[in-house]
Design a protein around this motif. Structure first.
Motif, PDB file in Angstrom:
ATOM      1  N   THR A   1       0.706  -8.309  -1.866  1.00  0.00           N
ATOM      2  CA  THR A   1      -0.494  -7.797  -2.520  1.00  0.00           C
ATOM      3  C   THR A   1      -1.499  -8.908  -2.793  1.00  0.00           C
ATOM      4  O   THR A   1      -1.178  -9.901  -3.432  1.00  0.00           O
ATOM      5  CB  THR A   1      -0.126  -7.115  -3.853  1.00  0.00           C
ATOM      6  N   TRP A   2      -2.716  -8.716  -2.295  1.00  0.00           N
ATOM      7  CA  TRP A   2      -3.808  -9.634  -2.574  1.00  0.00           C
ATOM      8  C   TRP A   2      -4.555  -9.160  -3.816  1.00  0.00           C
ATOM      9  O   TRP A   2      -4.843  -7.979  -3.960  1.00  0.00           O
ATOM     10  CB  TRP A   2      -4.784  -9.674  -1.411  1.00  0.00           C
ATOM     11  N   VAL A   3      -4.903 -10.097  -4.697  1.00  0.00           N
ATOM     12  CA  VAL A   3      -5.682  -9.808  -5.893  1.00  0.00           C
ATOM     13  C   VAL A   3      -6.889 -10.736  -5.878  1.00  0.00           C
ATOM     14  O   VAL A   3      -6.752 -11.943  -5.652  1.00  0.00           O
ATOM     15  CB  VAL A   3      -4.852 -10.020  -7.175  1.00  0.00           C
ATOM     16  N   ILE A   4      -8.059 -10.164  -6.128  1.00  0.00           N
ATOM     17  CA  ILE A   4      -9.308 -10.918  -6.026  1.00  0.00           C
ATOM     18  C   ILE A   4     -10.088 -10.779  -7.323  1.00  0.00           C
ATOM     19  O   ILE A   4     -10.095  -9.716  -7.950  1.00  0.00           O
ATOM     20  CB  ILE A   4     -10.169 -10.376  -4.855  1.00  0.00           C
ATOM     21  N   ASP A   5     -10.758 -11.840  -7.699  1.00  0.00           N
ATOM     22  CA  ASP A   5     -11.679 -11.804  -8.831  1.00  0.00           C
ATOM     23  C   ASP A   5     -12.899 -11.000  -8.368  1.00  0.00           C
ATOM     24  O   ASP A   5     -13.569 -11.373  -7.405  1.00  0.00           O
ATOM     25  CB  ASP A   5     -12.077 -13.223  -9.210  1.00  0.00           C
TER      26      ASP A   5
ATOM     27  N   TYR B   1     -12.224 -22.534  16.948  1.00  0.00           N
ATOM     28  CA  TYR B   1     -13.076 -22.841  15.806  1.00  0.00           C
ATOM     29  C   TYR B   1     -12.350 -22.469  14.519  1.00  0.00           C
ATOM     30  O   TYR B   1     -11.821 -21.374  14.396  1.00  0.00           O
ATOM     31  CB  TYR B   1     -14.400 -22.080  15.883  1.00  0.00           C
ATOM     32  N   SER B   2     -12.348 -23.379  13.564  1.00  0.00           N
ATOM     33  CA  SER B   2     -11.686 -23.130  12.281  1.00  0.00           C
ATOM     34  C   SER B   2     -12.728 -22.875  11.202  1.00  0.00           C
ATOM     35  O   SER B   2     -13.736 -23.595  11.120  1.00  0.00           O
ATOM     36  CB  SER B   2     -10.831 -24.323  11.872  1.00  0.00           C
ATOM     37  N   TYR B   3     -12.478 -21.879  10.395  1.00  0.00           N
ATOM     38  CA  TYR B   3     -13.345 -21.542   9.278  1.00  0.00           C
ATOM     39  C   TYR B   3     -12.539 -21.660   7.984  1.00  0.00           C
ATOM     40  O   TYR B   3     -11.474 -21.058   7.871  1.00  0.00           O
ATOM     41  CB  TYR B   3     -13.899 -20.129   9.422  1.00  0.00           C
ATOM     42  N   PRO B   4     -13.015 -22.428   7.022  1.00  0.00           N
ATOM     43  CA  PRO B   4     -12.276 -22.583   5.770  1.00  0.00           C
ATOM     44  C   PRO B   4     -12.387 -21.319   4.910  1.00  0.00           C
ATOM     45  O   PRO B   4     -13.262 -20.479   5.144  1.00  0.00           O
ATOM     46  CB  PRO B   4     -12.987 -23.757   5.091  1.00  0.00           C
ATOM     47  N   PRO B   5     -11.525 -21.188   3.920  1.00  0.00           N
ATOM     48  CA  PRO B   5     -11.633 -20.036   3.013  1.00  0.00           C
ATOM     49  C   PRO B   5     -12.982 -20.026   2.293  1.00  0.00           C
ATOM     50  O   PRO B   5     -13.550 -21.083   2.009  1.00  0.00           O
ATOM     51  CB  PRO B   5     -10.505 -20.262   2.007  1.00  0.00           C
ATOM     52  N   VAL B   6     -13.476 -18.846   2.006  1.00  0.00           N
ATOM     53  CA  VAL B   6     -14.729 -18.686   1.270  1.00  0.00           C
ATOM     54  C   VAL B   6     -14.428 -18.617  -0.227  1.00  0.00           C
ATOM     55  O   VAL B   6     -15.186 -19.129  -1.044  1.00  0.00           O
ATOM     56  CB  VAL B   6     -15.463 -17.404   1.733  1.00  0.00           C
ATOM     57  N   LEU B   7     -13.316 -17.999  -0.573  1.00  0.00           N
ATOM     58  CA  LEU B   7     -12.888 -17.889  -1.965  1.00  0.00           C
ATOM     59  C   LEU B   7     -11.837 -18.962  -2.246  1.00  0.00           C
ATOM     60  O   LEU B   7     -11.013 -19.269  -1.391  1.00  0.00           O
ATOM     61  CB  LEU B   7     -12.278 -16.506  -2.221  1.00  0.00           C
ATOM     62  N   ASN B   8     -11.856 -19.526  -3.447  1.00  0.00           N
ATOM     63  CA  ASN B   8     -10.869 -20.551  -3.765  1.00  0.00           C
ATOM     64  C   ASN B   8      -9.606 -19.932  -4.374  1.00  0.00           C
ATOM     65  O   ASN B   8      -9.536 -18.729  -4.589  1.00  0.00           O
ATOM     66  CB  ASN B   8     -11.468 -21.629  -4.679  1.00  0.00           C
ATOM     67  N   GLU B   9      -8.621 -20.764  -4.671  1.00  0.00           N
ATOM     68  CA  GLU B   9      -7.327 -20.282  -5.154  1.00  0.00           C
ATOM     69  C   GLU B   9      -7.401 -19.596  -6.511  1.00  0.00           C
ATOM     70  O   GLU B   9      -6.527 -18.813  -6.855  1.00  0.00           O
ATOM     71  CB  GLU B   9      -6.333 -21.439  -5.221  1.00  0.00           C
TER      72      GLU B   9
ATOM     73  N   LYS C   1      -5.662 -14.552  -4.818  1.00  0.00           N
ATOM     74  CA  LYS C   1      -4.248 -14.932  -4.852  1.00  0.00           C
ATOM     75  C   LYS C   1      -3.408 -13.822  -4.261  1.00  0.00           C
ATOM     76  O   LYS C   1      -3.709 -12.643  -4.420  1.00  0.00           O
ATOM     77  CB  LYS C   1      -3.822 -15.173  -6.304  1.00  0.00           C
ATOM     78  N   LYS C   2      -2.343 -14.212  -3.575  1.00  0.00           N
ATOM     79  CA  LYS C   2      -1.426 -13.246  -2.986  1.00  0.00           C
ATOM     80  C   LYS C   2      -0.127 -13.246  -3.781  1.00  0.00           C
ATOM     81  O   LYS C   2       0.477 -14.298  -4.005  1.00  0.00           O
ATOM     82  CB  LYS C   2      -1.149 -13.593  -1.524  1.00  0.00           C
TER      83      LYS C   2
ATOM     84  N   GLN D   1      -9.215 -10.757   3.442  1.00  0.00           N
ATOM     85  CA  GLN D   1      -8.093 -11.678   3.610  1.00  0.00           C
ATOM     86  C   GLN D   1      -8.554 -12.990   4.243  1.00  0.00           C
ATOM     87  O   GLN D   1      -8.125 -14.070   3.838  1.00  0.00           O
ATOM     88  CB  GLN D   1      -7.005 -11.049   4.476  1.00  0.00           C
ATOM     89  N   ARG D   2      -9.429 -12.905   5.212  1.00  0.00           N
ATOM     90  CA  ARG D   2      -9.947 -14.117   5.857  1.00  0.00           C
ATOM     91  C   ARG D   2     -10.793 -14.936   4.887  1.00  0.00           C
ATOM     92  O   ARG D   2     -10.811 -16.162   4.964  1.00  0.00           O
ATOM     93  CB  ARG D   2     -10.755 -13.764   7.098  1.00  0.00           C
ATOM     94  N   TRP D   3     -11.512 -14.283   3.992  1.00  0.00           N
ATOM     95  CA  TRP D   3     -12.260 -15.009   2.979  1.00  0.00           C
ATOM     96  C   TRP D   3     -11.303 -15.769   2.068  1.00  0.00           C
ATOM     97  O   TRP D   3     -11.651 -16.814   1.544  1.00  0.00           O
ATOM     98  CB  TRP D   3     -13.112 -14.067   2.157  1.00  0.00           C
ATOM     99  N   CYS D   4     -10.098 -15.250   1.899  1.00  0.00           N
ATOM    100  CA  CYS D   4      -9.098 -15.901   1.037  1.00  0.00           C
ATOM    101  C   CYS D   4      -8.358 -17.028   1.758  1.00  0.00           C
ATOM    102  O   CYS D   4      -8.050 -18.044   1.150  1.00  0.00           O
ATOM    103  CB  CYS D   4      -8.077 -14.875   0.550  1.00  0.00           C
ATOM    104  N   THR D   5      -8.050 -16.831   3.020  1.00  0.00           N
ATOM    105  CA  THR D   5      -7.177 -17.770   3.730  1.00  0.00           C
ATOM    106  C   THR D   5      -7.895 -18.683   4.711  1.00  0.00           C
ATOM    107  O   THR D   5      -7.345 -19.704   5.107  1.00  0.00           O
ATOM    108  CB  THR D   5      -6.107 -17.001   4.527  1.00  0.00           C
TER     109      THR D   5
END
Length: 71
Positions: free
Chosen positions: A54-58, A37-45, A49-50, A25-29
């Motif tokens: 329900t989260w769905v990931i490639d 400290y702020s960390y940007p998402p690792v995965l893009n939109e 997607k949520k 979830q953190r990789w997504c958001t």
């Protein structure tokens, strides 16, 4: 071949790749630590997607991130 081939739910990803749901979830958001400290998402939109709760990931994107993290 379906347009949904290659997509994986977060619970299935957790059991298949042994990665905690919260980490995915953190990789997504992205996230902010208590220290500010702020960390940007690792995965893009397009890779994550949520839908409701329900989260769905490639799955290929998830495999790419896991491979990068091992190196």
């Amino acid at each position: 071949m379906s347009k949904f081939d290659g997509l994986i739910g977060i619970s299935e990803a957790e059991s298949k790749y042994n990665v905690q749901k919260r980490v995915i979830q953190r990789w997504c958001t992205g996230y902010t630590t208590t220290g500010g400290y702020s960390y940007p998402p690792v995965l893009n939109e397009e890779e994550c997607k949520k839908f409701g709760k329900t989260w769905v990931i490639d799955e290929l994107a998830l495999q790419r991130i896991l491979k990068e993290r091992k190196s």
